[in-house]
Design a protein around this motif. Structure first.
Motif, PDB file in Angstrom:
ATOM      1  N   ASP A 239       6.502   2.664  -2.771  1.00 26.66           N
ATOM      2  CA  ASP A 239       5.133   2.688  -3.287  1.00 26.66           C
ATOM      3  C   ASP A 239       4.274   3.448  -2.283  1.00 26.66           C
ATOM      4  OD1 ASP A 239       6.066   1.043  -5.304  1.00 26.66           O
ATOM      5  OD2 ASP A 239       5.386  -0.794  -4.314  1.00 26.66           O
ATOM      6  N   THR A 240       3.474   4.386  -2.761  1.00 26.48           N
ATOM      7  CA  THR A 240       2.676   5.212  -1.855  1.00 26.48           C
ATOM      8  C   THR A 240       1.186   4.992  -2.086  1.00 26.48           C
ATOM      9  OG1 THR A 240       2.527   7.128  -3.329  1.00 26.48           O
ATOM     10  CG2 THR A 240       4.496   6.962  -1.946  1.00 26.48           C
ATOM     11  N   GLU A 241       0.412   5.434  -1.127  1.00 23.56           N
ATOM     12  CA  GLU A 241      -1.032   5.465  -1.297  1.00 23.56           C
ATOM     13  C   GLU A 241      -1.387   6.515  -2.351  1.00 23.56           C
ATOM     14  OE1 GLU A 241      -2.929   3.323   0.033  1.00 23.56           O
ATOM     15  OE2 GLU A 241      -1.588   2.473   1.560  1.00 23.56           O
TER      16      GLU A 241
ATOM     17  N   GLY B 248       1.191   7.434   4.343  1.00 21.87           N
ATOM     18  CA  GLY B 248       1.132   7.374   2.899  1.00 21.87           C
ATOM     19  C   GLY B 248       2.017   6.334   2.258  1.00 21.87           C
ATOM     20  N   VAL B 249       2.903   5.693   3.021  1.00 19.90           N
ATOM     21  CA  VAL B 249       3.797   4.678   2.458  1.00 19.90           C
ATOM     22  C   VAL B 249       3.109   3.319   2.483  1.00 19.90           C
ATOM     23  CG1 VAL B 249       5.972   3.437   2.747  1.00 19.90           C
ATOM     24  CG2 VAL B 249       5.893   5.910   3.065  1.00 19.90           C
ATOM     25  N   ARG B 250       3.083   2.679   1.312  1.00 14.79           N
ATOM     26  CA  ARG B 250       2.432   1.379   1.210  1.00 14.79           C
ATOM     27  C   ARG B 250       3.448   0.236   1.214  1.00 14.79           C
ATOM     28  NH1 ARG B 250      -1.679   1.231  -3.524  1.00 14.79           N
ATOM     29  NH2 ARG B 250       0.265   1.330  -4.742  1.00 14.79           N
ATOM     30  N   ALA B 251       4.596   0.430   0.566  1.00  8.29           N
ATOM     31  CA  ALA B 251       5.613  -0.621   0.515  1.00  8.29           C
ATOM     32  C   ALA B 251       6.952   0.004   0.139  1.00  8.29           C
ATOM     33  CB  ALA B 251       5.238  -1.695  -0.502  1.00  8.29           C
ATOM     34  N   THR B 252       8.030  -0.664   0.542  1.00  3.08           N
ATOM     35  CA  THR B 252       9.379  -0.214   0.185  1.00  3.08           C
ATOM     36  C   THR B 252      10.221  -1.410  -0.234  1.00  3.08           C
ATOM     37  OG1 THR B 252      10.288  -0.458   2.422  1.00  3.08           O
ATOM     38  CG2 THR B 252       9.257   1.665   1.877  1.00  3.08           C
TER      39      THR B 252
END
Length: 351
Positions: free
Chosen positions: A77-79, A133-137
């Protein structure tokens, strides 16, 4: 890389690609004989396709052999607005085999190949905790790959033609188990790297690039290809008539996994089916011809496989990287990031 005009594809082009999907290193004399064309014409047509990035032959560690490679799928999930940059950054990493920009419940889907779970943990930590830019993985470990992309076919050849190529592609008798899985060395790794860039590289060029004798290269390839390395012919999706792709996250009772996987392998649209250890025990990668097929295919699955539940789905907006190849918007190969070719661990190193 310079922009290249895509040549107009005809039935001979499709037949050549289908032939190499069956037998990726088939001699041009055999291809010409099976297709009823001059071998020089077949070779010239293939070179035209390869130069335009429309088709290519590559190599990778056998996905079914967990002693050589471990695979996983990572949802990212990205910004807002960051997905493209994140996908490009992931594609630059050698361990990221496939990278896709997607719609739905995740912005990027990446498939990784690593040597063990510690390497996977280190990879996710290094790439994702500090990547802008990475929000979750969310990482999912694959426990099996009943169907993978090298088995997908264009279906341009008839049954007799396929049978002739299949017969010619049969590997020599396997060596004893202790010899076939005795471990890798630097020559194995170098051959994998070279074949990953050009799976049809002639023996003499392989020998020159590895600085070993032609006989040694031939003997080593005979040991690698049946047991530890797979060759595959890939193609640009859109020019060959499959402009859309989707990923389905599905679940089925564990006792029906084998039967369900077998049925899924028979669907022409299914490119790959992975058994996962996670909230969804199947991840199904499909190619489609039209946007309406996304739900039509799902309805078809429901009729054929009533025990299968589609938990979620994502339309692939763009494939950024496919089996180490960087792709443009039409799916043409425009660059290479070699797959991991370090020496795999000894047998028994995986938990």
């Amino acid at each position: 890389m310079q922009d290249r005009a895509a040549p107009e594809l005809d039935e001979l082009d499709r037949s050549i690609v289908h032939a190499l999907q069956i037998h990726p290193r088939a001699p041009w004399t055999l291809v010409g004989e099976v297709l009823g064309v001059d071998p020089v014409t077949a070779a010239r047509r293939w070179q035209r396709l390869a130069d335009a990035g429309l088709a290519w032959v590559t190599a990778h560690p056998r996905l079914a052999n967990s002693r050589v490679v471990a695979t996983g799928v990572i949802e990212v999930d990205t910004e807002p607005g960051a997905a493209v940059n994140v996908a490009r950054a992931l594609a630059a990493d050698h361990a990221m085999v496939n990278v896709k920009l997607t719609s739905g419940g995740r912005d990027v889907i990446a498939e990784v190949q690593v040597r063990d779970f510690d390497e996977l943990l280190g990879l996710t930590t290094r790439l994702f905790q500090g990547m802008p830019g990475v929000r979750a993985t969310r990482a999912h470990i694959s426990t099996g790959m009943p169907t993978e992309g090298s088995q997908w076919r264009l279906r341009s050849l008839d049954g007799d033609q396929c049978a002739r190529l299949d017969t010619a592609a049969l590997p020599p008798p396997a060596r004893p188990e202790s010899d076939a899985e005795a471990g890798w060395d630097t020559l194995d790794a170098r051959l994998l790297e070279l074949l990953g860039a050009d799976g049809r590289m002639p023996m003499r060029r392989l020998a020159a690039a590895t600085e070993v004798g032609l006989t040694t290269v031939r003997r080593r390839l005979q040991a690698l290809l049946p047991s530890r390395v797979s060759l595959r012919c890939d193609l640009a999706r859109t020019p060959f008539g499959w402009p859309l792709s989707a990923v389905y996250f599905a679940s089925v009772p564990a006792q029906h996994l084998a039967e369900t996987s077998r049925v899924l392998s028979g669907f022409r649209e299914v490119r790959a089916c992975a058994i996962m250890a996670g909230p969804h025990n199947l991840v199904i990668d499909v190619w489609l011809r039209a946007l309406s097929d996304v739900h039509a295919f799902e309805a078809h699955l429901a009729r054929r496989l009533p025990r299968l539940t589609i938990d979620d789905r994502s339309l692939v907006l763009r494939t950024v990287k496919h089996m180490g190849r960087l792709l443009d918007g039409d799916g043409r190969s425009v660059g290479i990031v070699p797959l991991p070719c370090g020496v795999p661990p000894a047998v028994g190193a995986l938990p």
